[in-house]
Design an enzyme around this catalytic site. Structure first.
Site, PDB file in Angstrom:
ATOM      1  N   ASP A 246      -6.543  -3.961   1.719  1.00  0.00           N
ATOM      2  CA  ASP A 246      -5.260  -3.689   2.374  1.00  0.00           C
ATOM      3  C   ASP A 246      -4.082  -4.166   1.518  1.00  0.00           C
ATOM      4  O   ASP A 246      -4.199  -5.130   0.758  1.00  0.00           O
ATOM      5  CB  ASP A 246      -5.239  -4.388   3.746  1.00  0.00           C
ATOM      6  CG  ASP A 246      -4.146  -3.817   4.645  1.00  0.00           C
ATOM      7  OD1 ASP A 246      -3.692  -2.682   4.408  1.00  0.00           O
ATOM      8  OD2 ASP A 246      -3.743  -4.524   5.592  1.00  0.00           O
TER       9      ASP A 246
ATOM     10  N   GLY B 160       0.387  -0.080   0.197  1.00  0.00           N
ATOM     11  CA  GLY B 160       1.719   0.451   0.500  1.00  0.00           C
ATOM     12  C   GLY B 160       2.789  -0.583   0.196  1.00  0.00           C
ATOM     13  O   GLY B 160       3.808  -0.276  -0.463  1.00  0.00           O
ATOM     14  N   ARG B 161       2.568  -1.806   0.651  1.00  0.00           N
ATOM     15  CA  ARG B 161       3.559  -2.868   0.411  1.00  0.00           C
ATOM     16  C   ARG B 161       3.698  -3.178  -1.073  1.00  0.00           C
ATOM     17  O   ARG B 161       4.777  -3.454  -1.576  1.00  0.00           O
ATOM     18  CB  ARG B 161       3.178  -4.132   1.211  1.00  0.00           C
ATOM     19  CG  ARG B 161       3.586  -4.042   2.672  1.00  0.00           C
ATOM     20  CD  ARG B 161       2.889  -5.079   3.492  1.00  0.00           C
ATOM     21  NE  ARG B 161       1.477  -4.716   3.706  1.00  0.00           N
ATOM     22  CZ  ARG B 161       0.563  -5.559   4.123  1.00  0.00           C
ATOM     23  NH1 ARG B 161       0.873  -6.823   4.341  1.00  0.00           N
ATOM     24  NH2 ARG B 161      -0.688  -5.162   4.316  1.00  0.00           N
TER      25      ARG B 161
ATOM     26  N   SER C 208      -9.942   4.305   7.367  1.00  0.00           N
ATOM     27  CA  SER C 208     -10.464   4.043   8.717  1.00  0.00           C
ATOM     28  C   SER C 208     -10.329   5.269   9.598  1.00  0.00           C
ATOM     29  O   SER C 208      -9.558   6.196   9.291  1.00  0.00           O
ATOM     30  CB  SER C 208      -9.711   2.867   9.351  1.00  0.00           C
ATOM     31  OG  SER C 208      -8.433   3.278   9.788  1.00  0.00           O
ATOM     32  N   SER C 209     -11.049   5.254  10.702  1.00  0.00           N
ATOM     33  CA  SER C 209     -10.956   6.382  11.643  1.00  0.00           C
ATOM     34  C   SER C 209      -9.546   6.475  12.219  1.00  0.00           C
ATOM     35  O   SER C 209      -9.146   7.511  12.735  1.00  0.00           O
ATOM     36  CB  SER C 209     -12.012   6.256  12.746  1.00  0.00           C
ATOM     37  OG  SER C 209     -12.117   4.935  13.219  1.00  0.00           O
TER      38      SER C 209
ATOM     39  N   ASN D 154      -6.806   5.854  10.286  1.00  0.00           N
ATOM     40  CA  ASN D 154      -5.854   6.187   9.217  1.00  0.00           C
ATOM     41  C   ASN D 154      -5.402   7.655   9.232  1.00  0.00           C
ATOM     42  O   ASN D 154      -4.425   8.012   8.569  1.00  0.00           O
ATOM     43  CB  ASN D 154      -6.411   5.806   7.837  1.00  0.00           C
ATOM     44  CG  ASN D 154      -6.406   4.310   7.566  1.00  0.00           C
ATOM     45  OD1 ASN D 154      -7.290   3.775   6.903  1.00  0.00           O
ATOM     46  ND2 ASN D 154      -5.399   3.595   8.079  1.00  0.00           N
TER      47      ASN D 154
ATOM     48  N   ARG E 264      -1.670   8.433   9.878  1.00  0.00           N
ATOM     49  CA  ARG E 264      -0.602   8.283   8.867  1.00  0.00           C
ATOM     50  C   ARG E 264       0.052   9.643   8.579  1.00  0.00           C
ATOM     51  O   ARG E 264      -0.518  10.686   8.911  1.00  0.00           O
ATOM     52  CB  ARG E 264      -1.203   7.710   7.584  1.00  0.00           C
ATOM     53  CG  ARG E 264      -1.697   6.298   7.818  1.00  0.00           C
ATOM     54  CD  ARG E 264      -2.035   5.619   6.540  1.00  0.00           C
ATOM     55  NE  ARG E 264      -2.383   4.241   6.839  1.00  0.00           N
ATOM     56  CZ  ARG E 264      -2.390   3.261   5.970  1.00  0.00           C
ATOM     57  NH1 ARG E 264      -2.083   3.502   4.710  1.00  0.00           N
ATOM     58  NH2 ARG E 264      -2.716   2.047   6.336  1.00  0.00           N
TER      59      ARG E 264
ATOM     60  N   ARG F 206     -10.484  -9.849   3.478  1.00  0.00           N
ATOM     61  CA  ARG F 206      -9.363  -8.936   3.752  1.00  0.00           C
ATOM     62  C   ARG F 206      -8.188  -9.336   2.881  1.00  0.00           C
ATOM     63  O   ARG F 206      -7.724 -10.487   2.940  1.00  0.00           O
ATOM     64  CB  ARG F 206      -8.934  -8.954   5.221  1.00  0.00           C
ATOM     65  CG  ARG F 206      -7.815  -7.924   5.455  1.00  0.00           C
ATOM     66  CD  ARG F 206      -7.334  -7.826   6.889  1.00  0.00           C
ATOM     67  NE  ARG F 206      -6.370  -6.730   6.988  1.00  0.00           N
ATOM     68  CZ  ARG F 206      -6.371  -5.767   7.903  1.00  0.00           C
ATOM     69  NH1 ARG F 206      -7.277  -5.773   8.852  1.00  0.00           N
ATOM     70  NH2 ARG F 206      -5.459  -4.814   7.886  1.00  0.00           N
TER      71      ARG F 206
ATOM     72  N   SER G 239      -9.491  -4.737  12.152  1.00  0.00           N
ATOM     73  CA  SER G 239      -9.102  -3.320  12.147  1.00  0.00           C
ATOM     74  C   SER G 239     -10.276  -2.359  12.323  1.00  0.00           C
ATOM     75  O   SER G 239     -10.381  -1.360  11.603  1.00  0.00           O
ATOM     76  CB  SER G 239      -8.323  -2.986  10.864  1.00  0.00           C
ATOM     77  OG  SER G 239      -7.148  -3.749  10.789  1.00  0.00           O
TER      78      SER G 239
ATOM     79  N   GLU H 117     -19.003 -14.771   6.978  1.00  0.00           N
ATOM     80  CA  GLU H 117     -17.886 -15.677   6.692  1.00  0.00           C
ATOM     81  C   GLU H 117     -16.659 -14.807   6.418  1.00  0.00           C
ATOM     82  O   GLU H 117     -16.767 -13.770   5.752  1.00  0.00           O
ATOM     83  CB  GLU H 117     -18.198 -16.526   5.445  1.00  0.00           C
ATOM     84  CG  GLU H 117     -19.339 -17.502   5.627  1.00  0.00           C
ATOM     85  CD  GLU H 117     -19.028 -18.586   6.656  1.00  0.00           C
ATOM     86  OE1 GLU H 117     -17.874 -19.056   6.710  1.00  0.00           O
ATOM     87  OE2 GLU H 117     -19.953 -18.948   7.412  1.00  0.00           O
TER      88      GLU H 117
HETATM   89  C1  IPE Z   1      -7.462  -1.148   7.326  1.00  0.00           C
HETATM   90  O1  IPE Z   1      -6.147  -1.177   6.854  1.00  0.00           O
HETATM   91  C2  IPE Z   1      -8.170   0.067   6.809  1.00  0.00           C
HETATM   92  C3  IPE Z   1      -8.390   0.087   5.361  1.00  0.00           C
HETATM   93  C4  IPE Z   1      -8.145  -0.850   4.516  1.00  0.00           C
HETATM   94  C5  IPE Z   1      -8.991   1.280   4.872  1.00  0.00           C
HETATM   95  P1  IPE Z   1      -4.942  -0.662   7.755  1.00  0.00           P
HETATM   96  O2  IPE Z   1      -3.715  -0.879   6.978  1.00  0.00           O
HETATM   97  O3  IPE Z   1      -5.197   0.716   8.238  1.00  0.00           O
HETATM   98  O4  IPE Z   1      -5.038  -1.662   8.997  1.00  0.00           O
HETATM   99  P2  IPE Z   1      -4.038  -1.926  10.199  1.00  0.00           P
HETATM  100  O5  IPE Z   1      -3.758  -0.622  10.854  1.00  0.00           O
HETATM  101  O6  IPE Z   1      -2.805  -2.519   9.602  1.00  0.00           O
HETATM  102  O7  IPE Z   1      -4.747  -2.880  11.088  1.00  0.00           O
HETATM  103  C1  IPE Z   2      -4.751  -0.034   2.386  1.00  0.00           C
HETATM  104  O1  IPE Z   2      -3.422  -0.215   2.064  1.00  0.00           O
HETATM  105  C2  IPE Z   2      -5.251   1.335   2.029  1.00  0.00           C
HETATM  106  C3  IPE Z   2      -5.580   2.197   3.188  1.00  0.00           C
HETATM  107  C4  IPE Z   2      -5.523   1.842   4.446  1.00  0.00           C
HETATM  108  C5  IPE Z   2      -5.990   3.534   2.890  1.00  0.00           C
HETATM  109  P1  IPE Z   2      -2.263   0.215   3.069  1.00  0.00           P
HETATM  110  O2  IPE Z   2      -1.900   1.617   2.774  1.00  0.00           O
HETATM  111  O3  IPE Z   2      -2.641  -0.051   4.473  1.00  0.00           O
HETATM  112  O4  IPE Z   2      -1.079  -0.736   2.621  1.00  0.00           O
HETATM  113  P2  IPE Z   2      -0.084  -1.527   3.562  1.00  0.00           P
HETATM  114  O5  IPE Z   2      -0.917  -2.353   4.492  1.00  0.00           O
HETATM  115  O6  IPE Z   2       0.722  -0.521   4.293  1.00  0.00           O
HETATM  116  O7  IPE Z   2       0.709  -2.357   2.620  1.00  0.00           O
HETATM  117 MG    MG Z   3      -2.437  -1.668   5.700  1.00  0.00          MG
END
Ligand code: IPE
Ligand code: IPE
Ligand code: MG
Length: 256
Positions: free
Chosen positions: A28, A31-32, A73-74, A76, A79, A196, A204, A215
């Site tokens: 995770d 994006g940030r 994830s299911s 995602n 988005r 994570r 998630s 752990e």
């Molecule tokens: C969890 O990340 C899924 C993956 C890393 C593929 P998300 O960014 O989708 O999780 P939430 O929605 O913030 O919990």
């Molecule tokens: C994880 O990074 C990748 C996927 C869920 C596909 P994010 O895209 O969730 O990045 P943030 O959490 O928005 O920074």
């Molecule tokens: Mg994320």
């Protein structure tokens, strides 16, 4: 002993550190990472691929037997369409580029999740990669795509119910290990360590069934910055944990 978990650790040949046999990662923070650099979110996903490479090769070197990565994830699908599209294209591209290397390194590749929602060409690519690498035995790399822990459990329940209906499984034989055999990570060692990245403290909807005695390791590091050294640190932390599996600390010390 709980479901054989005490045997699910091995000692790294290079040191006295305990190496987790099965590591899963919620990758995770892509994006940030990009937004912090004034770039669009998809730039973060593209840069995250380098971390995947680093983690796969480090896991293999360190003697990890199973590595499970949460890629999509299911949830995602919620988005923006454009971001989902880029993620699918990236998945396709990475599969095309990297599978030979996985095969050369004796790594078995599989995708867990409901792949029926993917395009036919992506499904074909996945099947071809799974077939090519199916006999490899140095490490199993499972990529969770359109995966949800609740889906995994529901899917197992459906398959079990079907077998009961067909008369091939008795209700009394639905034990924990039978249930486990119907989940998507069947045959792999118990999940030892769940990492994570990205600073959030939640699962998630990842490996709900499998994480029972894992752990947990949470780090603020964003996924594209999570490279070999960061991964080695996470593995080292695992080695220092005392896993009690319901026993007292004294009992654990006596059994050592
Ligand atoms: C969890 O990340 C899924 C993956 C890393 C593929 P998300 O960014 O989708 O999780 P939430 O929605 O913030 O919990
Ligand atoms: C994880 O990074 C990748 C996927 C869920 C596909 P994010 O895209 O969730 O990045 P943030 O959490 O928005 O920074
Ligand atoms: Mg994320």
């Amino acid at each position: 002993m709980v479901n054989g978990v005490f045997v699910s650790q091995s000692v790294n040949a290079d040191s006295s550190k305990l190496v987790p046999q099965h590591v899963a990662i919620i990758m995770d923070g892509n994006g940030r990472w990009a937004q912090q650099r004034g770039k669009t979110r998809v730039v973060g996903h593209k840069n995250g691929v380098e971390s995947v490479r680093a983690v796969v090769s480090t896991a293999r070197k360190q003697g990890v037997k199973a590595l499970t990565l949460f890629a999509f994830s299911s949830e995602n699908w919620r988005r923006p369409e454009q971001e989902v599209g880029v993620l699918m294209d990236l998945f396709m591209l990475v599969l095309t580029r990297e599978v030979k290397k996985l095969h050369k390194n004796n790594i078995r590749f599989q995708v867990i999740g409901d792949t029926s929602k993917f395009s036919a060409s992506l499904q074909d690519k996945i099947s071809a990669a799974e077939t090519l690498t199916q006999s490899n035995d140095a490490m199993v790399l499972s990529v969770a795509a359109n995966y949800g822990g609740r889906w995994d459990i529901t899917n197992a329940a459906q398959n079990i119910a079907r077998e009961v209906q067909e008369g091939t499984l008795a209700i009394d034989d639905i034990t924990e290990s039978c249930f486990d055999e119907h989940t998507s990570l069947v045959g792999l060692p118990e999940l030892d360590l769940l990492i994570r990245t990205g600073g959030d403290f939640r699962i998630s909807n990842f490996l709900l069934w499998q994480a029972a005695y894992a752990e947990f390791y949470f780090t603020d590091t964003l996924w594209p910055d999570f490279q070999e050294q960061a991964f080695i640190e996470a593995l080292a932390t695992f080695s220092d944990r005392e896993r009690r599996f319901g026993q007292t600390g004294d009992q654990v010390k006596e059994n050592r």
